[in-house]
Write a protein that holds these residues in place. Sequence first.
Motif, PDB file in Angstrom:
ATOM      1  N   ILE A 171       0.836  -1.206   0.000  1.00 27.97           N
ATOM      2  CA  ILE A 171       0.000   0.000   0.000  1.00 27.97           C
ATOM      3  C   ILE A 171       0.870   1.254   0.000  1.00 27.97           C
ATOM      4  O   ILE A 171       0.619   2.213  -0.744  1.00 27.97           O
ATOM      5  N   SER A 172       1.911   1.256   0.827  1.00 28.34           N
ATOM      6  CA  SER A 172       2.817   2.406   0.844  1.00 28.34           C
ATOM      7  C   SER A 172       3.549   2.524  -0.487  1.00 28.34           C
ATOM      8  O   SER A 172       3.769   3.639  -0.989  1.00 28.34           O
ATOM      9  N   GLY A 173       3.914   1.383  -1.068  1.00 25.23           N
ATOM     10  CA  GLY A 173       4.587   1.398  -2.360  1.00 25.23           C
ATOM     11  C   GLY A 173       3.739   2.009  -3.455  1.00 25.23           C
ATOM     12  O   GLY A 173       4.254   2.718  -4.341  1.00 25.23           O
ATOM     13  N   ILE A 174       2.448   1.767  -3.415  1.00 27.02           N
ATOM     14  CA  ILE A 174       1.550   2.367  -4.404  1.00 27.02           C
ATOM     15  C   ILE A 174       1.555   3.888  -4.269  1.00 27.02           C
ATOM     16  O   ILE A 174       1.568   4.615  -5.271  1.00 27.02           O
ATOM     17  N   ALA A 175       1.586   4.383  -3.034  1.00 26.70           N
ATOM     18  CA  ALA A 175       1.675   5.834  -2.835  1.00 26.70           C
ATOM     19  C   ALA A 175       2.996   6.376  -3.360  1.00 26.70           C
ATOM     20  O   ALA A 175       3.044   7.473  -3.941  1.00 26.70           O
ATOM     21  N   VAL A 176       4.084   5.616  -3.180  1.00 33.89           N
ATOM     22  CA  VAL A 176       5.384   6.049  -3.694  1.00 33.89           C
ATOM     23  C   VAL A 176       5.363   6.118  -5.224  1.00 33.89           C
ATOM     24  O   VAL A 176       5.878   7.075  -5.825  1.00 33.89           O
TER      25      VAL A 176
END
Length: 265
Positions: A171-176
């Motif tokens: 999920i954090s990677g998608i924001a990145v």
Amino acid sequence: MEHIAFLGLGHMGTPMARQLLSAGHPLTVWNRTAERAAPLVTEGARQAAGPAEAVRDADVVITMLADPDALDAVARAAAAALRPGTHWIEMSTVGPDAVRRLAAQLPTGVTLIDAPVMGSTDKAATGTLGILAGGDATGVEHVLARLGTVTRTGPLGSGAALKLVLNSAVISGIAVVAEALRLADALGLDGDTARAALAKGPLSGVVARAFAEDVHFEATLAVKDLDLAAKTAQLPVIEAALEHYRRVAAPGEDISEAAARIRTN
């Protein structure tokens, strides 16, 4: 064939329950919004009026619920109706603390397994999920195998813990990825070129999920998952991603739609 009670018929729960029904298991289903059970009832499942009625005659209970509060409420309603020898498989993304609370509510003779899943609605529909099983899953591994590939993670609660680690990273990677594409836009790069370049690197899987179609993971559930992680340890990057999703997530929308708003807003 074990009689299975399946509680929670959201975007993931319904196709998972359908897999068990098509395998020949007698199936009782319950959902807080009762209308969601109608398609499965048409296919042969029995609908229960409440959690206690659903689990009363079950050999295996499966919960696939939205959050820890929903799981706590179902456990309070159902625990007294469970029979000794029943296996309860908790498959929601709720974190290990909620699993421990559930274990404390179950009567003697009921075996609890935490088995959250990796994969979206497409894999749920084809029985190809990744299943992270904590605790003694020996008695139900054949049931779990109808839903996907089982990985034993260790003692009770370890499946829920690993799921939180994996979801937080994705999920954090998608924001990145969304921010990287915002940077590309600011630098005047062609968006498709930047996306293709990212997709060829170590973030390829995350890029694919950021733009995925015909799958569904509700962005508000991403907020829930990152919030559970942020309450567990000091995680500045995950906390920053959480604030992004809190700002843009809308009920009913896939995480890819939230990512698009992170990119543009």
